[in-house]
Design an enzyme around this catalytic site. Sequence first.
Site, PDB file in Angstrom:
ATOM      1  N   PHE A 188       0.819  -1.212   0.000  1.00 28.77           N
ATOM      2  CA  PHE A 188       0.000   0.000   0.000  1.00 28.77           C
ATOM      3  C   PHE A 188       0.854   1.264   0.000  1.00 28.77           C
ATOM      4  CE2 PHE A 188      -3.096  -3.067   1.709  1.00 28.77           C
ATOM      5  CZ  PHE A 188      -4.133  -2.807   0.834  1.00 28.77           C
TER       6      PHE A 188
ATOM      7  N   GLU B 121     -10.797 -12.168  12.468  1.00 30.20           N
ATOM      8  CA  GLU B 121     -11.328 -12.483  11.136  1.00 30.20           C
ATOM      9  C   GLU B 121     -10.999 -13.922  10.743  1.00 30.20           C
ATOM     10  OE1 GLU B 121      -9.864  -9.145   8.745  1.00 30.20           O
ATOM     11  OE2 GLU B 121     -11.723  -8.084   9.186  1.00 30.20           O
TER      12      GLU B 121
END
Lengths: 445, 445
Positions: free
Chosen positions: A22, A181
């Site tokens: 990123f 998650e």
Amino acid sequence: MLRFWKKSTTRPSRVVIVGAGFGGLSAARELEKLGGFEVTVLDRTNHHLFQPLLYQVATGGLNPSEISSPIRSLFRESPCVTVLLGALTGVDRVRRVIQVDQSGLELAYDYLILALGGQTSYFGHPEWEKWAPGLKTLEDARKIRQKVLLAFERAELESDPEARRRLMTVAVIGGGPTGVEMAGALAELRTHVLRREFKRIKPEEARVLLLEAGSRVLSTFPEKASDTAADELRRLGVEVLLGETVEEISCGSVRTQRRTLAAENVIWAAGVAGHPLAGLLGAPLDRAGRVKVNPELNLADDERVFCLGDMAHVADKSGRPLPGVAPVAVQQGKLAARNIAKLQANRKPKPFSYFDKGSMATIGRKSAVAVLPGGILLSGWAAWLGWLAVHLAFLVDLQNRILVILRWGWAYLGWKWNVRLIAEPSEAAGTAGLPHSTRTAPAGS
Amino acid sequence: MLRFWKKSTTRPSRVVIVGAGFGGLSAARELEKLGGFEVTVLDRTNHHLFQPLLYQVATGGLNPSEISSPIRSLFRESPCVTVLLGALTGVDRVRRVIQVDQSGLELAYDYLILALGGQTSYFGHPEWEKWAPGLKTLEDARKIRQKVLLAFERAELESDPEARRRLMTVAVIGGGPTGVEMAGALAELRTHVLRREFKRIKPEEARVLLLEAGSRVLSTFPEKASDTAADELRRLGVEVLLGETVEEISCGSVRTQRRTLAAENVIWAAGVAGHPLAGLLGAPLDRAGRVKVNPELNLADDERVFCLGDMAHVADKSGRPLPGVAPVAVQQGKLAARNIAKLQANRKPKPFSYFDKGSMATIGRKSAVAVLPGGILLSGWAAWLGWLAVHLAFLVDLQNRILVILRWGWAYLGWKWNVRLIAEPSEAAGTAGLPHSTRTAPAGS
């Protein structure tokens, strides 16, 4: 600040960016927009990886290619950006070159941006890695997927109830967003996907444990969000164990201060640290191995070298290091690019200030928790839809966006997930854990 | 034929099928339909592989999961079929058991169907495998994809024109359907996909060679089809070299009786042979290592053991062995199942007779050649649409069918193919061929 370097007017400045995560991508895009730079993006792999969805590759929901985009494709229309595949092996700040691979190839730079990312930290127990893989790369995800699915296959062949129970137990260590998650996705994998596909075992009886050393999951979220997340996880059948400090991990077993758990699969989601190559810079590191940088993101003794994202130590207003999340890296990439343009124009670079748009974590396929700016808390359906929108919006290319929507839609409609290949034995050999026990079983019984 | 074995009325007969390729799946489905059998399907991997599209995985057009389906999912609704993951390690025809893995696990059978498939044959030169991988498994496809893409990345970094030329050359050995489809797909990869993504090299200048020892490609097709295919390949820029006998393959080089070619990637599509485990049966093999079976597909000295597909030698009416294609295996699987039911009912099994519905090969994304029953020849667009329909119809599950249609549609519309990951160095290390040459290159030049 005295500047001994004279700006060349004959050629554009050369910026080398190492790492196409990123941070690196964001810096390259911004430099392209600012113009006047020759940018080279170097990465060990040929793809940008959308790490926030990596856990879905590890649990068989998505294909590796669906969360990654070839870096070359991303800069197809960018004449001033060159993409190279190679591994950083050295930085020579005096000659202003970096070394690539073992081949003697050198890249010269006027400005250098290092955005290598982080690594999994085992808090001084690197020997645990063998038994408790972390989740940083596509290869990690593929290995975890393979090992988890293989354990169910072995359980189906196993006649000893205790061994079968161990094979059907997965322990996730660490109750941060990744751990939460991961545990949620594993719980759904066993309940909704593998159920009914085995004849002897009942996959829905598999145990998914989430171990957290602190007193609550998602410790960086408000307490209410932590409670909601833990409740949602329990609703999915995850055993959430709080205040459990891992003291030992060995083959098929985790020991905490309170108990010993037999678990064929242990997944490490507890710690992150700076990149192992951070030392190449010769700059001071913090205790977690992250490079200490100026608030302007460059080195105290070398304004031409920038470090950002998970590999850099940048403090927030309260003095604590910023979290290793995508928005931090994206904003830092942009600032690094702008600061390079400022230095180039003999202007003063700006310090980094993180604009926190909130954070979120998803729990299974219908629930999530989200904290918005101003401390607004969302949970359940609304948060899940928000999570969905944000993640789709940030997936880099349209083709992958469509594929991911399709797969999620199918999963949601109860279709089977089919991204669950166990590779050929040659590849699987390395990850195979325990031998089968010896016995004779009649066919079809 | 005297039968010493008395039919048990207390339990259904146990049929063990080894291998979940086209033959094994077809046998299992038919036994399920006939009823009265307890079927166990054993495979080394957990998925059925749609091999006819494997070349598209090798060239980055499709994901591995898009051409494979978990075997468990396929038999989710089949109470009488048990699926097991494991490798065959022994056959004891006296005790009627097979051994699985190294663990001592044994499966008892009343009838055994071996459908293990074939292997790549290097005509007595196993040492060529290292330099010229074949295309049989997903792992093979992944390695070829990785190595081909890596060669372009290296070419981009290479300053020596000769080395760059070698890196940008791919030689496919063997002009059968696999070789033709592979060469066509490689030609399109370099022209349509990689073009414009590199700064220094021009991928469209890459050479794709197809070497065939015989006087024409697709030698099992009518001569007119061969000519059309060769013309179409040349139109795509493939250099079709006929009458070239490979005499030596080494690192980055192929030598034929006429010339020596420098090619970083050499792909072997020339020979197939029986399965390496065929010897476990203790039955006679033909010269290619295929098991010689009765016309009824079982062994001459053991009516309970069937062999089919690529691992079996079954002759057609003219006495030549049948080709190793999916329809042969599918029809044989069905017959083996019916013959088992006949034996079970003390009736005479039937000999195999191949109903040839024709054959086809695709060349790039707009052309194909097809030979229909009666020798009707189709080519160009019409054949290509037929190829498309047939392959989609045979893809095992709906989800994959939708994904493959999408990917093909996108490729057709000129979207970039994005299934082209080069793995992390740890995994790539094993496949990396040549070292970079040593030099210094300026960034962004």
